[in-house]
Design an enzyme around this catalytic site. Sequence first.
Site, PDB file in Angstrom:
ATOM      1  N   HIS A  65       3.467   2.036  11.653  1.00  0.00           N
ATOM      2  CA  HIS A  65       2.323   1.812  12.549  1.00  0.00           C
ATOM      3  C   HIS A  65       2.084   2.955  13.521  1.00  0.00           C
ATOM      4  O   HIS A  65       1.076   2.975  14.214  1.00  0.00           O
ATOM      5  CB  HIS A  65       2.535   0.517  13.336  1.00  0.00           C
ATOM      6  CG  HIS A  65       2.859  -0.639  12.457  1.00  0.00           C
ATOM      7  ND1 HIS A  65       4.136  -1.118  12.280  1.00  0.00           N
ATOM      8  CD2 HIS A  65       2.077  -1.371  11.642  1.00  0.00           C
ATOM      9  CE1 HIS A  65       4.120  -2.111  11.408  1.00  0.00           C
ATOM     10  NE2 HIS A  65       2.893  -2.282  11.000  1.00  0.00           N
ATOM     11  N   CYS A  85       2.357   6.050   8.802  1.00  0.00           N
ATOM     12  CA  CYS A  85       1.465   6.229   7.654  1.00  0.00           C
ATOM     13  C   CYS A  85       0.525   7.412   7.933  1.00  0.00           C
ATOM     14  O   CYS A  85      -0.049   7.505   9.027  1.00  0.00           O
ATOM     15  CB  CYS A  85       0.644   4.964   7.424  1.00  0.00           C
ATOM     16  SG  CYS A  85      -0.585   5.183   6.115  1.00  0.00           S
ATOM     17  N   SER A 136       1.869  -5.306   3.360  1.00  0.00           N
ATOM     18  CA  SER A 136       3.303  -5.148   3.616  1.00  0.00           C
ATOM     19  C   SER A 136       4.149  -6.187   2.872  1.00  0.00           C
ATOM     20  O   SER A 136       5.349  -6.302   3.112  1.00  0.00           O
ATOM     21  CB  SER A 136       3.570  -5.221   5.126  1.00  0.00           C
ATOM     22  OG  SER A 136       2.836  -6.271   5.705  1.00  0.00           O
ATOM     23  N   GLU A 173       0.120  -0.450  16.304  1.00  0.00           N
ATOM     24  CA  GLU A 173      -0.703   0.716  15.949  1.00  0.00           C
ATOM     25  C   GLU A 173      -1.625   1.085  17.109  1.00  0.00           C
ATOM     26  O   GLU A 173      -1.822   2.269  17.415  1.00  0.00           O
ATOM     27  CB  GLU A 173      -1.517   0.414  14.688  1.00  0.00           C
ATOM     28  CG  GLU A 173      -2.318   1.623  14.237  1.00  0.00           C
ATOM     29  CD  GLU A 173      -3.251   1.316  13.069  1.00  0.00           C
ATOM     30  OE1 GLU A 173      -2.886   0.508  12.199  1.00  0.00           O
ATOM     31  OE2 GLU A 173      -4.352   1.891  13.050  1.00  0.00           O
ATOM     32  N   SER A 200       1.274  -9.736  10.607  1.00  0.00           N
ATOM     33  CA  SER A 200       0.632  -8.714   9.777  1.00  0.00           C
ATOM     34  C   SER A 200      -0.879  -8.810   9.936  1.00  0.00           C
ATOM     35  O   SER A 200      -1.511  -9.772   9.496  1.00  0.00           O
ATOM     36  CB  SER A 200       1.038  -8.938   8.310  1.00  0.00           C
ATOM     37  OG  SER A 200       0.135  -8.261   7.465  1.00  0.00           O
ATOM     38  N   SER A 201      -1.460  -7.796  10.564  1.00  0.00           N
ATOM     39  CA  SER A 201      -2.899  -7.816  10.848  1.00  0.00           C
ATOM     40  C   SER A 201      -3.709  -7.917   9.562  1.00  0.00           C
ATOM     41  O   SER A 201      -4.600  -8.759   9.434  1.00  0.00           O
ATOM     42  CB  SER A 201      -3.268  -6.540  11.618  1.00  0.00           C
ATOM     43  OG  SER A 201      -4.648  -6.422  11.744  1.00  0.00           O
ATOM     44  N   ASN A 202      -3.376  -7.075   8.571  1.00  0.00           N
ATOM     45  CA  ASN A 202      -4.229  -7.062   7.370  1.00  0.00           C
ATOM     46  C   ASN A 202      -4.100  -8.365   6.585  1.00  0.00           C
ATOM     47  O   ASN A 202      -5.047  -8.797   5.937  1.00  0.00           O
ATOM     48  CB  ASN A 202      -3.967  -5.808   6.526  1.00  0.00           C
ATOM     49  CG  ASN A 202      -2.710  -5.909   5.713  1.00  0.00           C
ATOM     50  OD1 ASN A 202      -2.726  -6.445   4.621  1.00  0.00           O
ATOM     51  ND2 ASN A 202      -1.593  -5.427   6.247  1.00  0.00           N
ATOM     52  N   CYS A 241       0.864  -1.183   0.000  1.00  0.00           N
ATOM     53  CA  CYS A 241       0.000   0.000   0.000  1.00  0.00           C
ATOM     54  C   CYS A 241       0.899   1.230   0.000  1.00  0.00           C
ATOM     55  O   CYS A 241       2.121   1.126   0.149  1.00  0.00           O
ATOM     56  CB  CYS A 241      -0.865  -0.007   1.256  1.00  0.00           C
ATOM     57  SG  CYS A 241       0.144   0.036   2.748  1.00  0.00           S
TER      58      CYS A 241
HETATM   59  S1  SF4 Z   1      -2.300  -0.629   5.582  1.00  0.00           S
HETATM   60 FE1  SF4 Z   1      -1.434   0.723   7.139  1.00  0.00          FE
HETATM   61  S2  SF4 Z   1       0.352   1.600   6.128  1.00  0.00           S
HETATM   62 FE2  SF4 Z   1      -0.968   0.793   4.506  1.00  0.00          FE
HETATM   63  S3  SF4 Z   1      -2.246   2.539   3.837  1.00  0.00           S
HETATM   64 FE3  SF4 Z   1      -3.358   1.339   5.398  1.00  0.00          FE
HETATM   65  S4  SF4 Z   1      -2.894   2.438   7.300  1.00  0.00           S
HETATM   66 FE4  SF4 Z   1      -1.360   3.039   5.821  1.00  0.00          FE
END
Ligand code: SF4
Length: 317
Positions: free
Chosen positions: A79, A101, A271, A131, A227-229, A17
């Site tokens: 974070h 970010c 990431s 975060e 990695s949370s996402n 991202c």
């Molecule tokens: S995933 Fe985290 S680092 Fe990436 S755009 Fe979203 S808030 Fe920003």
Amino acid sequence: MALAPEKLFLAAPRGYCAGVDRAVQTVERALELYGPPVYVRKEIVHNKHVVEQLRERGAIFVDEETDVPAGETVVFSAHGVAPSVHANAERRELKTIDATCPLVTKVHVEAKKFAADGYTIVLIGHAGHEEVEGTMGEAPESIVLIETEEDVDSLEVADPDRIAFVSQTTLSVDETNAIILKLRERFPNIVGPRTDDICYATTNRQAAVRQMAHACDLVLVIGSRNSSNSNRLVEVARDHGADSHLIDNEAQVEEEWLEGKRVVGITSGASAPEELVQRLVDFFRARGTQEVSEFEVVQEDVRFMLPKDIRKAMAAA
Ligand code: SF4
């Protein structure tokens, strides 16, 4: 004989991202401008491969700013950090470069504003995530953390009419919406951001995997355990009908996962670098998979400028 799916779908968008790209570039530019070592507080982004590559180039990763020798340069991760971290760094006369970010900074600003206006702030997020620690540090007296819908039931606040919510940026869109709905039911006067604080990258990657999962027997998500996402992408794929596993790289694919799987979808957390996706595609091509196509759901075109200190130093150089 090695098992191979007939077809691969590559989710789009996937991978890096704008916030991760900016953070990684910040460390790379800092290494070029100031020379190694450059200290980095925590993992700059939650990806083992990226961290290892930067380490090889001279970055030193530390847990806390207090581990950095006085006077040295330190980069704060994407974070975000609590104000106390900035204060500690100042005391140690560290040269700080903040790669937080901008979309995390936005949540910090919201939390500070609600706290200044006397609200109790409900932060929806995962305990222990960096975060969350950074955001809570903005107003520790005013913020309570909740993780689930059940937590809403047991929530106790001083004034139910003066309550606000914010959220971590990398949560499950569906779960967070359900929590916000419950908060609104229990506290009709609650205020917050227009929808939630989940960032565009998390939303888009989940939207892509949600649709792709319906067309797949298996979805492989490239990303690190912390990695949370990336973890949320696995959950979304499973919720929408596909088997799914999180892997660091192609070496972690287990043969039994591929039994009876005709169509395999691939995505990657915010990431995870694209190089790892291409390695996984090559792994399947080498086994005989021939059909590979993009599964595009959303087009993305977001870029963030590098931190001001880096831009100034680059201009001066
Ligand atoms: S995933 Fe985290 S680092 Fe990436 S755009 Fe979203 S808030 Fe920003």
